[in-house]
Design an enzyme around this catalytic site. Structure first.
Site, short mmCIF file in Angstrom:
data_model
loop_
_atom_site.label_atom_id
_atom_site.label_comp_id
_atom_site.label_asym_id
_atom_site.label_seq_id
_atom_site.Cartn_x
_atom_site.Cartn_y
_atom_site.Cartn_z
N SER A 254 0.96 -1.19 0.10
CA SER A 254 0.05 0.09 -0.11
C SER A 254 1.03 0.99 -0.01
CB SER A 254 -0.86 0.06 1.31
OG SER A 254 -0.05 0.64 2.35
N ASP A 255 0.10 2.52 -0.31
CA ASP A 255 1.00 3.65 -0.19
C ASP A 255 0.92 3.91 1.31
OD1 ASP A 255 1.24 6.52 -2.25
OD2 ASP A 255 2.28 6.16 -0.68
N TYR A 256 1.76 4.94 1.70
CA TYR A 256 1.99 5.45 3.09
C TYR A 256 0.60 5.76 3.69
CZ TYR A 256 4.59 7.39 6.85
OH TYR A 256 5.22 7.97 7.74
#
Ligand code: GLC
Length: 713
Positions: A254-256
């Protein structure tokens, strides 16, 4: 490593942690947890020492120490994957990716990516969160600086070149941000994306697929919602398209905090809901939030998710670690001594300089450039004249003290001249502070030559840095008008992370050289280009608008039923697709780029007027260097599907060739047009070509060129 057995040995808590990624600062250099971040994340010592991955190491020695400490603590002794944003260089910083795309030179892009990978792998990085392949037509979006611009063909070519370069030096790639992150409404970062699946599949998805086909084994879903469902929980994207249609069996990270942000989107009520949605959609690893760690045990206990679903995710992560060789060599390619010898070494600096020279785009030149280097009084004026912000966004390990500014580059190039500087105005995006103008005018009066450095700072683009106004500040415009009026030999160097709306600069200046954010060698490259040691050869990967209000804007538009081109006298028929207060077309079109010689393209022709799925047709034209210097042209092949079951773009880039000719030299440039090039998302036949009339255009930009008719039969 027997992954099935490892799965059996792991507790559910250990599996949840294995599916989690933290920034390295949560641990210190030797792997000792930092109390503050642990409390903020609400994780235990056991959680921390069984996480699957960390990112953003801060020393090469940390890799070995942190990995050893981690594996000693982890009951299953599973190594971590070490990741980082290596976007346009690791320690040796080259031009931003949008600039690299302007080179239209995949070999150069691959060479730069390989250089970055050499440094990053020796530092101890296993995977880079790159390439970013988000196609975008909206210069208001700050992250256009990270991508390859508006065109899917160029985007695919650049994606492949970057992945090949990374892999060639032992750095794996995480392609991002999947998908269509660059189409956010109003050009605002993280904003909602809503488009037809046709548009998604035809224009936005190909570069992600190209990166995967080139060998990228990791992919990152985007922050945005796509057609109502955030990518991080989007089954169409991650199950149907990525896993089923493309057969991707790599890892999704996932992104941050994007898993936790499913709650912000309003599609998850709590952490458990967010965790369930992400796991079900196919997200294998959660970056910097703890929904998995906090919720998986309860989700299983409540029967809302099965252990099999979790095991599928954990098995993917473990398999990727095996693929990376981390079970046998937990240190990866980390080698502090090799790294120290590589970082910013002369060979790497030379590559960064070559890239800065080849990515510059000469937008305008009324005979002023190249400048003579016999000038004795040179002024470098403008808010970015001596700005190390040339490094650009995502230059994490770049250092200002290692960066050659425009001023420094000019001074080094002209040792016999007096080179003076003044900012003339503030660097602010919006300011009418004209208090510095008088000093600039006096300097322009004194100088034989002026290099006027305009644009935006390196941190005015990139993540979170969208703009609603692409025009230069009032102060920069006033500075431009005055300086060009007071010195007849004023050349503009434009530093930017995106296309800017600069019609007033185009009107006032005789020459404009766009250098994007050119990286640490920007000053040397600028001097070499301005004084003719090398000739510009970059071309625009993204349209420059006249005015912000035209955005989003791109060359491959649809004709509409009332194109403004058919109504050249608006008073006769105002009812066409026009603006009352601005042109419809661009200030500078996609594919545009001048050099220090002139080229003609003539005798365009086709090898046949019909083609079939089995018999391609060849389009050719004669390129001539009619000027007095050797130069490199970018010959572009476009096609236009004249009639289709769906409306078709006025033209689409299908191929390009960089051709270097000496003065007077000519060369026939040929392109093969095959049936696959003509396929699109048809109304009801899926991705296919349709028989009928087509046009081929061989041109030096996206608005010129003779149309050659042919038919697919
Ligand atoms: C950021 C970016 C992403 C980057 C990640 C890790 O928010 O969206 O591109 O790779 O976080 O730094």
């Amino acid at each position: 490593m027997d992954i099935k057995q490892l799965l059996k040995d792991m507790t559910l808590a250990q599996k949840a942690a294995q599916l989690t990624q933290f920034a390295a600062y949560v641990l210190d250099n030797t792997g000792i947890e930092q109390t503050g971040p642990m409390q903020a994340l609400n994780v235990t010592h056991e959680d921390l020492h069984t996480v699957g991955s960390i990112f953003n190491l801060n020393t090469p020695e940390a890799r070995k120490a942190m990995q050893e400490a981690h594996m000693a603590e982890d009951p299953n002794h599973i190594p971590m994957i070490i990741m980082q944003d290596v976007i346009h260089g690791f320690r040796t910083i080259y031009p931003i990716p949008l600039g690299m795309a302007a080179s239209f030179d995949p070999a150069l892009v691959e060479e730069c990516a390989a250089m970055a990978a050499r440094e990053a792998a020796a530092f101890g990085i296993d995977v880079t969160f790159s390439p970013m392949v988000d196609l975008s037509r909206d210069a208001r979006w700050g992250r256009v600086m990270e991508g390859a611009g508006e065109d899917k063909h160029l985007g695919c070519v650049m994606a492949q070149a970057q992945v090949k370069g990374y892999l060639s030096e032992g750095l794996q790639a995480c392609v991002k941000h999947y998908a269509a992150y660059g189409a956010g409404e109003a050009g605002r970062d993280y904003n909602t994306v809503d488009m037809s699946e046709t548009q998604l599949r035809e224009r936005y998805l190909p570069p992600y697929k190209a990166a995967i086909d080139a060998g990228a084994r990791f992919i990152m879903p985007s922050f945005n919602a796509l057609n109502g469902v955030p990518s991080t929980g989007n089954k169409l994207l991650m199950q149907q398209i990525l896993r089923k249609e493309w057969g991707f069996d790599g890892m999704v990270v996932s992104d941050y905090s994007a898993v936790g942000e499913l709650m912000n989107h309003g599609i998850a009520e709590d952490e458990a809901d967010a965790a369930r949605l992400a796991i079900e959609a196919g997200c294998d690893m959660e970056m910097m939030t703890t929904c998995f760690i906090h919720s998986l045990e309860k989700l299983v206990a409540d029967g809302r998710i099965t252990m099999a679903q979790i095991d599928e995710r954990v098995e993917t992560v473990l398999r990727m670690k095996q693929e990376l060789g981390l079970f046998d060599a937990p240190e990866g390619h980390g080698d502090p001594e090799r790294y120290r010898a590589l970082e910013v070494c002369p060979e790497h600096r030379a590559i960064a300089r070559k890239a800065a020279e080849r990515t510059a785009v000469l937008l305008k030149n009324d005979g002023l450039l190249p400048l003579t280097d016999t000038a004795k009084k040179v002024a470098v004026i403008g808010p970015f004249a001596d700005d190390p912000g040339l490094l650009g966004f995502w230059s994490i390990n770049g250092r200002a003290e290692e960066t050659t500014t425009i001023l420094q580059g000019i001074r080094e190039r002209l040792p016999g001249a007096e080179v003076r500087i003044c900012a003339g105005c503030p660097a602010d995006l919006v300011t009418d502070d004209e208090s510095g103008l008088q000093e600039a005018v006096e300097l322009a009066d004194w100088a034989d030559q002026v290099i006027l450095v305009l644009g935006e700072s390196g941190d005015s683009s990139g993540e979170g840095n969208s703009r609603a106004i692409l025009e230069l500040s009032q102060a920069q415009l006033a500075l431009t008008k005055l300086v060009t009026a007071h010195c007849n030999s004023t050349a503009v160097v434009l530093l930017c992370g995106r296309p800017l709306a600069i019609p007033a600069v185009d009107k006032a200046a005789k020459a404009i050289l766009c250098m994007w954010q050119p990286g640490m060698e920007g000053g040397h490259a600028a001097a070499a280009l301005l004084y003719g040691d090398v000739a510009p050869c970059g071309h625009l990967p993204m349209t420059f608008p006249y005015v912000t209000g035209q955005c989003p804007i791109s060359y491959d538009t649809y004709i509409t039923a009332r194109p403004v081109s058919d109504y050249t006298h608006p008073e006769a028929r105002p009812y066409c697709s026009r603006y009352q207060d601005a042109p419809v077309g661009p200030l500078y079109p996609f594919g545009h780029g001048l050099t220090y010689t002139d080229f003609t393209l003539t005798e365009a022709k086709l090898s046949a007027e019909t083609m079939t799925a089995d018999n391609a047709v060849t389009a050719s034209a004669v390129l001539r260097n009619t000027g007095s210097r050797t130069g490199t042209a970018l010959v572009q092949l476009y096609t236009h599907d004249v009639h289709g079951s769906m409306i078709r773009p006025v033209r689409e880039l299908k191929d390009f060739a960089r051709v270097t000719l000496a003065p007077g030299e000519e060369k026939t440039v040929s392109f093969t047009i095959c049936e696959e090039m003509l396929r699109f998302e048809t109304l009801d036949q899926g991705f296919a070509s349709e028989k009928g009339a087509f046009e081929a255009i061989i041109a030096l930009d996206s608005v010129s060129g003779e149309k050659l008719s042919f038919r697919l039969v």
